[in-house]
Design an enzyme around this catalytic site. Structure first.
Site, PDB file in Angstrom:
ATOM      1  N   ASN A 181      17.968   0.236 -13.519  1.00 54.74           N
ATOM      2  CA  ASN A 181      16.779  -0.601 -13.452  1.00 54.74           C
ATOM      3  C   ASN A 181      15.594  -0.038 -14.250  1.00 54.74           C
ATOM      4  OD1 ASN A 181      14.136  -0.879 -11.521  1.00 54.74           O
ATOM      5  ND2 ASN A 181      15.246  -2.772 -11.825  1.00 54.74           N
TER       6      ASN A 181
ATOM      7  N   LYS B  88       5.110   5.344   2.240  1.00 53.16           N
ATOM      8  CA  LYS B  88       5.666   4.377   1.283  1.00 53.16           C
ATOM      9  C   LYS B  88       6.514   5.134   0.287  1.00 53.16           C
ATOM     10  CE  LYS B  88       6.102   0.413  -0.789  1.00 53.16           C
ATOM     11  NZ  LYS B  88       7.580   0.609  -0.611  1.00 53.16           N
TER      12      LYS B  88
ATOM     13  N   LYS C  78      10.014   9.021   1.677  1.00 52.44           N
ATOM     14  CA  LYS C  78      11.247   8.829   0.893  1.00 52.44           C
ATOM     15  C   LYS C  78      12.414   8.817   1.850  1.00 52.44           C
ATOM     16  CE  LYS C  78      12.604   8.277  -3.338  1.00 52.44           C
ATOM     17  NZ  LYS C  78      11.868   7.715  -4.491  1.00 52.44           N
TER      18      LYS C  78
ATOM     19  N   ASP D 231      15.510   2.703  -4.916  1.00 56.09           N
ATOM     20  CA  ASP D 231      15.521   3.861  -5.818  1.00 56.09           C
ATOM     21  C   ASP D 231      16.947   3.863  -6.381  1.00 56.09           C
ATOM     22  OD1 ASP D 231      13.727   6.486  -6.341  1.00 56.09           O
ATOM     23  OD2 ASP D 231      15.785   7.157  -6.219  1.00 56.09           O
TER      24      ASP D 231
HETATM   25  O1  2IT Z   1      10.248   6.795  -6.949  1.00 52.23           O
HETATM   26  C1  2IT Z   1       9.604   5.756  -6.699  1.00 52.23           C
HETATM   27  O2  2IT Z   1       8.380   5.692  -6.849  1.00 52.23           O
HETATM   28  C2  2IT Z   1      10.346   4.592  -6.199  1.00 52.23           C
HETATM   29  N1  2IT Z   1      11.555   4.680  -6.063  1.00 52.23           N
HETATM   30  C3  2IT Z   1       9.619   3.331  -5.832  1.00 52.23           C
HETATM   31  C4  2IT Z   1       9.064   3.420  -4.447  1.00 52.23           C
HETATM   32  C5  2IT Z   1       8.495   2.148  -3.892  1.00 52.23           C
HETATM   33  O3  2IT Z   1       8.089   2.191  -2.727  1.00 52.23           O
HETATM   34  O4  2IT Z   1       8.435   1.127  -4.574  1.00 52.23           O
END
Ligand code: 2IT
Length: 450
Positions: free
Chosen positions: A242, A92, A128, A168
């Site tokens: 955001n 995730k 990621k 992201d």
């Molecule tokens: O860096 C992070 O934790 C995010 N960009 C969110 C990742 C997510 O799966 O919601």
């Protein structure tokens, strides 16, 4: 470099194996420094090569993304998905579209995500992805075509029980919508394969706000430890995307005042605070415009604009970098200390250079590390997955209450882990240790697999 022979051996091996990956090595080194006392006290980690295993991604996918721009020109970008660790749940983590994206950046983010997701208490592994695609100045149709091409390859590697990407930097609701549409078209399957979706098709209320809101809830808990509160405090924030937006909104709600936001062009100093609906909404308008210039805010509201500068030269009570990795360097750290700032709260992923961290620490600034502070974003992604699995949706109040409880839990786990190993108040160590313990125990239980 480390006191532990084992950690020295693993780290020098890692340097040899990843010579062109400074961000990845930076992220790993910071974690290993925190883990020394844990490794020393528990030989089982070395016996099972846990550190070697945790620093090598389970899978690293690199792919070509070709797409046609509005002038009919064929463009080629590089896409990535790093499936770092699945010990406690499916991979995730977000997707980043930004020209600075490299294998090193993807690996540092995937590595940190594993610890962050563990800290949330929810069952999510670390992953990621992203691309070096630069969305700046691209039309809506170009963004759509890029997303469709990107997902055509990515779809082969993800799934609601395998790997669940989200947004992201450079990937917001619009991009997630295009990515979701293409996944559904390819698979003929309506599943919660992405989070950060629109509310009409399975998204969660509060997900857009979650990273910023969560960060401020974390600050609330932190300040309690020091007998203080957000009310009346001044904040320097960077970025205007955001994360900065959610942070500004929640600081205002809790009675604080944000006096800076920034962009790649410079920063604005708004002495009255970014505190009206018009000003806060304008942050979203700036992002939608794709101009990437915070000068637009200064022009519109008639406030100070500092071209080419970063906000850390301003005297405030609390500093919250919300933009990108390594945005706070040693010179900034010196400014922060000279200004007498007591709380330094990382919101962007790894926003501080190693040298700057060392300086802040040496001058007794309280440092809250990003993998704990910004975990509210992925935590609400976890809640979105739960809602999708139930075919149900919670109200904004329900999600917000859960987020607040999760952030209080993260703070508590972080604080207590540091205390347990004799480093009371060291939240960097606490976050790394607490994140590590759950993942490593899960790995040990599952045998020598990954
Ligand atoms: O860096 C992070 O934790 C995010 N960009 C969110 C990742 C997510 O799966 O919601």
């Amino acid at each position: 470099m480390f006191k532990s022979e084992y950690l020295n051996r693993v780290y020098s091996q890692l340097e040899k194996r990843n010579p062109q990956q400074p961000e990845f090595l930076q992220a790993v080194k910071e974690v290993l420094e925190s883990l020394e006392p844990v490794i020393d006290a528990n030989p089982v980690y070395e016996e099972n090569a846990i550190i070697e295993r945790m620093t090598e991604p389970e899978r690293m996918i690199t792919f070509k993304v070709t797409w046609i721009d509005d002038n009919g020109k064929v463009n080629v970008n590089r896409g990535f998905r790093v499936q770092f660790n699945s010990a406690i749940g499916p991979y995730k983590g977000g997707l980043r579209f930004h020209p600075s994206v490299t294998a090193s950046v993807m690996k540092f983010l995937g590595f940190e995500q594993t610890f962050k997701n563990s800290l949330t208490g929810l069952p999510m592994g670390g992953g990621k992805g992203g691309s070096d695609f630069d969305p700046r100045g691209r039309s809506d149709r170009e963004i759509m075509r890029f997303c469709q091409s990107f997902m055509t390859e990515l779809s082969k590697h993800i799934g609601a029980d395998t790997d669940i990407p989200a947004g992201d930097i450079g990937v917001g609701g619009r991009e997630i919508g295009y990515l979701f549409g293409q996944y559904k078209r390819l698979r003929n399957e309506f599943t919660g394969v992405l989070t950060g979706k629109g509310l009409q098709f399975g998204g969660s209320l509060i997900r857009p706000e979650a990273t910023g809101f969560g960060a401020v809830y974390f600050v609330e808990e932190l300040l309690k430890t020091y007998g203080e509160s957000i009310k009346g405090k001044t904040f320097a924030v960077s970025g205007f995307g955001n994360v900065a937006w959610g942070t500004v909104e929640k600081v205002n709600q809790l009675g604080g005042k944000v006096v800076t936001i920034s962009g790649p062009d410079g920063y604005v100093y708004d002495k009255d605070g970014v505190n009206t609906k018009e000003k806060i909404d304008f942050m979203l308008e700036m992002r939608a415009s794709g101009r990437d210039k915070v000068k637009d805010y200064a022009d519109k509201f008639g406030v100070e604009y500092h071209e080419g500068k970063r906000p850390w030269e301003q005297k405030v009570d609390i500093v919250m970098p919300c933009a990108i990795q390594n945005e706070v360097d040693i010179e900034d750290a010196k400014n922060i200390v000279a200004n007498g700032t007591k709380f330094y709260v990382e919101v962007a992923n790894m926003p501080t250079t190693a040298e700057a961290i060392e300086y802040l620490k040496a001058h007794n600034v309280v440092i809250a590390p990003s993998k704990a502070v910004n975990a509210g974003g992925v935590a609400v992604s976890g809640l979105e997955m739960a809602q999708n699995s139930m075919r149900y949706s919670w109200s904004a109040e329900e999600v917000d209450a859960k987020l607040r409880e999760i952030m209080a839990g993260i703070y508590k786990r972080t604080y207590e882990a540091a205390e347990k190993y004799g480093m009371k108040g060291d939240l960097i160590a606490g976050a790394n240790i607490a994140g590590f313990e759950k993942v490593s125990e899960a790995m040990l239980s599952q045998g020598i697999a990954y």
